[in-house]
Write an enzyme that holds these catalytic residues in place. Structure first.
Site, PDB file in Angstrom:
ATOM      1  N   HIS A  45       0.812  -1.209   0.000  1.00 26.79           N
ATOM      2  CA  HIS A  45       0.000   0.000   0.000  1.00 26.79           C
ATOM      3  C   HIS A  45       0.850   1.265   0.000  1.00 26.79           C
ATOM      4  O   HIS A  45       0.420   2.304  -0.491  1.00 26.79           O
ATOM      5  CB  HIS A  45      -1.010  -0.034   1.145  1.00 26.79           C
ATOM      6  N   ARG A  84     -10.533   4.497  -1.241  1.00 25.23           N
ATOM      7  CA  ARG A  84     -10.037   3.693  -0.106  1.00 25.23           C
ATOM      8  C   ARG A  84     -10.286   4.460   1.185  1.00 25.23           C
ATOM      9  O   ARG A  84      -9.486   5.319   1.571  1.00 25.23           O
ATOM     10  CB  ARG A  84      -8.541   3.410  -0.267  1.00 25.23           C
ATOM     11  N   ARG A 113     -15.259   2.167  -0.734  1.00 26.39           N
ATOM     12  CA  ARG A 113     -15.029   0.863  -0.124  1.00 26.39           C
ATOM     13  C   ARG A 113     -15.073   1.012   1.390  1.00 26.39           C
ATOM     14  O   ARG A 113     -14.498   1.950   1.938  1.00 26.39           O
ATOM     15  CB  ARG A 113     -13.665   0.336  -0.563  1.00 26.39           C
ATOM     16  N   GLU A 159     -11.452 -10.594  -4.690  1.00 21.51           N
ATOM     17  CA  GLU A 159      -9.996 -10.534  -4.477  1.00 21.51           C
ATOM     18  C   GLU A 159      -9.477 -11.719  -3.670  1.00 21.51           C
ATOM     19  O   GLU A 159      -8.320 -11.773  -3.303  1.00 21.51           O
ATOM     20  CB  GLU A 159      -9.599  -9.207  -3.821  1.00 21.51           C
ATOM     21  N   ASN A 201      -4.750  -6.833  -6.981  1.00 20.19           N
ATOM     22  CA  ASN A 201      -3.540  -6.858  -6.128  1.00 20.19           C
ATOM     23  C   ASN A 201      -3.626  -8.024  -5.151  1.00 20.19           C
ATOM     24  O   ASN A 201      -2.690  -8.808  -5.000  1.00 20.19           O
ATOM     25  CB  ASN A 201      -3.408  -5.566  -5.314  1.00 20.19           C
ATOM     26  N   ASP A 202      -4.759  -8.097  -4.490  1.00 21.24           N
ATOM     27  CA  ASP A 202      -4.918  -9.187  -3.525  1.00 21.24           C
ATOM     28  C   ASP A 202      -5.197 -10.509  -4.221  1.00 21.24           C
ATOM     29  O   ASP A 202      -4.723 -11.556  -3.785  1.00 21.24           O
ATOM     30  CB  ASP A 202      -6.048  -8.863  -2.534  1.00 21.24           C
ATOM     31  N   ARG A 222       2.203  -9.885  -1.076  1.00 22.78           N
ATOM     32  CA  ARG A 222       2.439  -8.717  -1.936  1.00 22.78           C
ATOM     33  C   ARG A 222       3.391  -7.718  -1.302  1.00 22.78           C
ATOM     34  O   ARG A 222       3.874  -6.796  -1.941  1.00 22.78           O
ATOM     35  CB  ARG A 222       1.099  -8.039  -2.283  1.00 22.78           C
ATOM     36  N   CYS A 224     -10.105  -2.688 -10.143  1.00 24.54           N
ATOM     37  CA  CYS A 224      -9.515  -1.508  -9.508  1.00 24.54           C
ATOM     38  C   CYS A 224      -8.134  -1.797  -8.924  1.00 24.54           C
ATOM     39  O   CYS A 224      -7.563  -0.967  -8.223  1.00 24.54           O
ATOM     40  CB  CYS A 224     -10.448  -0.950  -8.445  1.00 24.54           C
TER      41      CYS A 224
HETATM   42  C1  PEP Z   1      -6.727  -4.863  -4.597  1.00 28.12           C
HETATM   43  O1  PEP Z   1      -6.517  -5.716  -3.733  1.00 28.12           O
HETATM   44  O2  PEP Z   1      -6.483  -5.041  -5.796  1.00 28.12           O
HETATM   45  C2  PEP Z   1      -7.287  -3.538  -4.238  1.00 28.12           C
HETATM   46  C3  PEP Z   1      -7.703  -2.705  -5.139  1.00 28.12           C
HETATM   47  O3  PEP Z   1      -7.340  -3.241  -2.927  1.00 28.12           O
HETATM   48  P1  PEP Z   1      -6.071  -2.908  -2.022  1.00 28.12           P
HETATM   49  O4  PEP Z   1      -4.882  -2.730  -2.929  1.00 28.12           O
HETATM   50  O5  PEP Z   1      -6.382  -1.659  -1.295  1.00 28.12           O
HETATM   51  O6  PEP Z   1      -5.961  -4.082  -1.140  1.00 28.12           O
HETATM   52 MG    MG Z   2      -7.422  -5.548  -1.792  1.00 32.68          MG
END
Ligand code: PEP
Ligand code: MG
Length: 741
Positions: free
Chosen positions: A363, A468, A504, A602, A625-626, A636, A673
């Site tokens: 993040h 976020r 979110r 995710e 991402n997750d 990650r 996203c």
């Molecule tokens: C993701 O996991 O892709 C996402 C958009 O949320 P975050 O990166 O905040 O976990």
């Molecule tokens: Mg996420």
């Protein structure tokens, strides 16, 4: 076993504290030789440029050989160890066909040879050698040497960087560049501001005092400052905490006034140590003495001494700087850069970010990209205790941090910036064009947001695809109350109305910690995250939903999105709470609408149940991402495994396809996203998979738009279909390279 472990620990600790590479290597050879009672211990380091292994330290061979013996990796027993990247344990060394004789070493007397490679992050750093007159080295010694070489690799890499500050033998190995993970693109020059919530004494290296008088004066002034702070704290807390607890401050002051503690530190400085090193040694000694006491009360005092040491260190090496003392161009350096740290920085002067922890999809990296500030993460080898005030270059594209930037590099940076400015200028010309592919397919781009600074309506965006909400929570020192949240959300909704804003619900946990709600877990990414936390704390969830719904009054552009759904019951439970909040405020506020509810896909379980989920919510959004992290079981945030974090892995592509197909089947909008959406190449693959709504950082929008305008959606789709048939991630990578190079 225990004593071997202790020996190992002691040697590694001592090497970690060495102030230069030369000292580190000297410690290694003499301590290993002593601990194993062998005749010779030597270390050769690998010089990349020449491809040679150079003898840099030895205890046992003639010291005249140091720096002179140079062996190509293709020659000699030492080269053999390096080339094979395996230990070699032999007797009759001088009769071995690979043996090469160097008269300056005097090594012909030694018959037995044991060599192990020193490897750091897959790279050969050097070779550690033991020799003795006769007899094969035992298995125990061999395994000890393998263990210590693997542990010393990091320490040697670290010393190569720290040692760069000073001259001396081995300086040619001083690294000018340390490599981490590319976090946010761009390149920046500035002075390092080291900020860390915790100044760690244990990371202070040994370094000679350049000017003993100055070091003593520095220590005395730190002492004065800490005494003043303690007095102030004690006065402030009068009547607020029990007198017994307040007495602790007086005990601290007594220790600082007492002669022995101070005098010991001054004596260490007079003996040649710099002040932080002297402080570390004396504190460590006192802590050890107290830890060994029988009386539990006195044993506890060891913690107080450590705390006092930390305070003195903070005064000595200011870790956190006041805004006025900050340089004009700041490179923020910390063990783990947090949202709160960024919030405390004067953002206009912040040029670059360097974090020892984290990786390209952490993040912190996402925040840096949102702020458009070059960032490098996971720079493990950066000696944080020696970096404050140094000029650094942060290259967020290559993931490199330059410790001694040359004039040539700075000129290259200026040229690169010029090119970037020209590209940005060209991109600006795309602003008014419709978002449509060459063959007429309409695409919607949305922005990801969460920072106060990025709430500006972007003319190319169809709305906010991901707000976020945890970011405003992370930069505060307590949970924001409903009205506070209402004001934040209202501003975002008003800025974008009538365009939709997808908010979110609080997604903390993992690598997003709230300073006022620490969550200690062994596996934070598999732990109390996102919806799991908020369902366990309905009082926090309900307040947030109420604030969102109230903020939506009269606007109607709010969409609520739930993170980390892994079970249909979480969706049901969250929907019940949202309905409760809605019914609580319905009628109180004019024209409140029940917002649409969406689910983030995710977690792998949500992919398998995506059809069911799609039937029970209003929209889907993929958190790639997750999803990548959980599908591939790759943290990650961990730079060690960053190489295998691969959003083009066939399993990820198949999951992405499955989600978009389910959305279409149940006529529910599907967006994405995660960070993939903002990368022009990934974005084209997503379009080929069938995605039509992509949400990304505002700074990526025009670059992605440029690719969309040049795209033929039909042929792209055919190409992506062919990618889906490939099972080997490397082949996918090659196919992508081929198409986009
Ligand atoms: C993701 O996991 O892709 C996402 C958009 O949320 P975050 O990166 O905040 O976990
Ligand atoms: Mg996420």
């Amino acid at each position: 076993m225990d004593s071997m472990l202790n020996t190992l620990r002691r040697i590694v600790q001592e090497v970690n504290r060495a102030g230069s590479l030369h000292d580190a290597l000297k410690i290694i050879v003499s301590r290993i030789k002593g601990a194993l009672k062998v005749d010779v211990c030597s270390v050769y380091l690998h010089e990349e440029e020449s491809g040679e292994l150079i003898l840099l330290a030895t205890d046992g061979l003639l010291s005249a050989a140091i720096g002179r013996v140079k062996i190509p990796v293709t020659e000699g027993l030492v080269g053999w160890v390096a080339g094979r990247a395996e230990p070699i344990n032999i007797v009759g060394a001088s009769n071995h066909p690979r043996y090469r004789y160097f008269p300056e070493t005097g090594e012909e007397r030694y018959d037995s040879f044991l060599g192990v490679p020193i490897i750091h992050h897959r790279q050969l750093l050097g070779v550690l050698i033991l020799q003795q007159f006769e007899g094969r080295f035992s298995e125990e010694i061999e395994s000890f040497l393998i263990t210590i070489a693997s542990q010393l690799a990091g320490a040697i890499a670290h010393a190569e960087v720290s040692g760069g500050a000073r001259k001396g033998r081995g300086e040619r190995f001083s690294r000018r560049v340390v490599t981490g993970r590319a976090g946010a693109p761009g390149i920046a020059v500035g002075r390092a501001v080291v900020t860390d919530t915790e100044c760690k004494l244990s990371t202070i290296v040994d370094q000679p005092a350049e000017n003993i008088k100055e070091e003593i004066a520095l220590f005395r002034s730190a002492l004065k400052q800490v005494k003043k702070e303690l007095k102030k704290m004690s006065t402030n807390l009068k009547g607020q905490i029990p007198e017994d607890d307040r007495a602790l401050f007086n005990a601290y002051r007594m220790l600082l006034d007492g002669r022995s503690f101070n005098q010991e530190i001054v004596a260490q400085i007079k003996a040649g140590s710099w002040a932080p090193g002297a402080l570390r040694k004396v504190v460590a000694h006192h802590v050890e003495v107290f830890r060994e006491m029988d009386d539990p009360y006195l044993r506890e005092r060891a913690n107080d001494i450590e705390d006092l040491g930390r305070r003195l260190l903070k005064a000595l090496v200011p870790c956190e700087s006041s805004a006025t003392a900050l340089p004009k161009n700041i490179i923020l350096v910390a063990e783990e850069v947090s949202a709160a740290m960024l919030a405390e920085m004067p953002i206009r002067r912040l040029r670059g970010i360097v974090s020892l922890r984290g990786s390209g999809n952490s993040h912190t990296a996402i925040l840096a990209r949102a702020l458009n500030i070059p960032a490098v993460l996971g720079v493990n080898d950066l000696p944080i205790s020696m970096i404050a005030g140094r000029e650094l270059v942060v290259d967020g594209d290559s993931g490199e941090v330059h410790l001694k930037p040359s004039a040539k590099l700075k000129k290259e940076i200026r040229d690169r910036r010029q090119v970037e400015a020209e590209i940005n200028h060209e991109l600006e010309a795309l602003r008014d064009l419709p978002m449509v592919t060459r063959d007429g397919v309409d695409i919607e781009l949305y922005v990801n947001s969460g920072l106060a600074s990025d709430i500006v309506c972007n003319p190319d965006a169809s709305g906010v695809g991901l707000y976020r909400t945890e970011f405003p929570f992370m930069v505060r020192d307590r949970f924001p109350v409903e009205d506070e949240q209402f004001r934040i959300y209202r501003k975002v909704l008003e800025t974008y109305a009538p365009l939709p804003v997808t908010m979110r619900t609080l997604d903390i946990g993992g690598d997003k910690a709230l300073p006022y709600f620490p969550i200690e877990e062994d596996n934070p990414f598999l732990g109390w995250r996102g919806i799991r936390f908020t369902l366990d704390h309905p009082e926090i969830f309900l307040v947030q939903i109420r604030a969102m719904l109230r903020a939506n009054a009269g606007l109607g552009n709010l969409r609520i999105m739930l993170p980390m759904i892994s079970d249909i019951n979480e969706l049901k439970a969250a929907t019940i709470l949202i309905d409760q909040a809605y019914s609580e405020i319905w009628g109180e506020y004019e024209s409140i609408k029940r917002a649409e509810i969406g689910v983030m896909i995710e977690v792998p379980s949500a992919v398998y149940q995506v059809e069911l989920i799609a039937q029970q919510c209003d929209f889907l959004s993929v958190g790639s991402n997750d999803l990548t992290q959980y599908l591939l079981a790759v943290d990650r945030n961990n730079p060690r495994v960053a190489e295998i974090y691969d959003s083009f892995h066939p399993a990820v592509l198949m999951a992405l396809k499955q989600i978009v197909v389910a959305g279409k089947k149940y006529k529910k909008p599907v967006s994405i996203c995660g960070e993939m959406a903002g990368d022009p190449i990934s974005a084209m693959i997503l379009l080929g998979l069938g995605y039509r709504q992509l949400s990304m950082n505002a700074s990526s929008l025009l670059r992605v738009k440029q690719s969309i305008l040049e795209l033929n959606a039909k042929s792209n789709r055919r190409w992506v279909d062919s990618l889906l048939k490939i099972g080997d991630p490397v082949e996918i990578y090659i196919a992508i390279q081929k198409r986009f190079s």
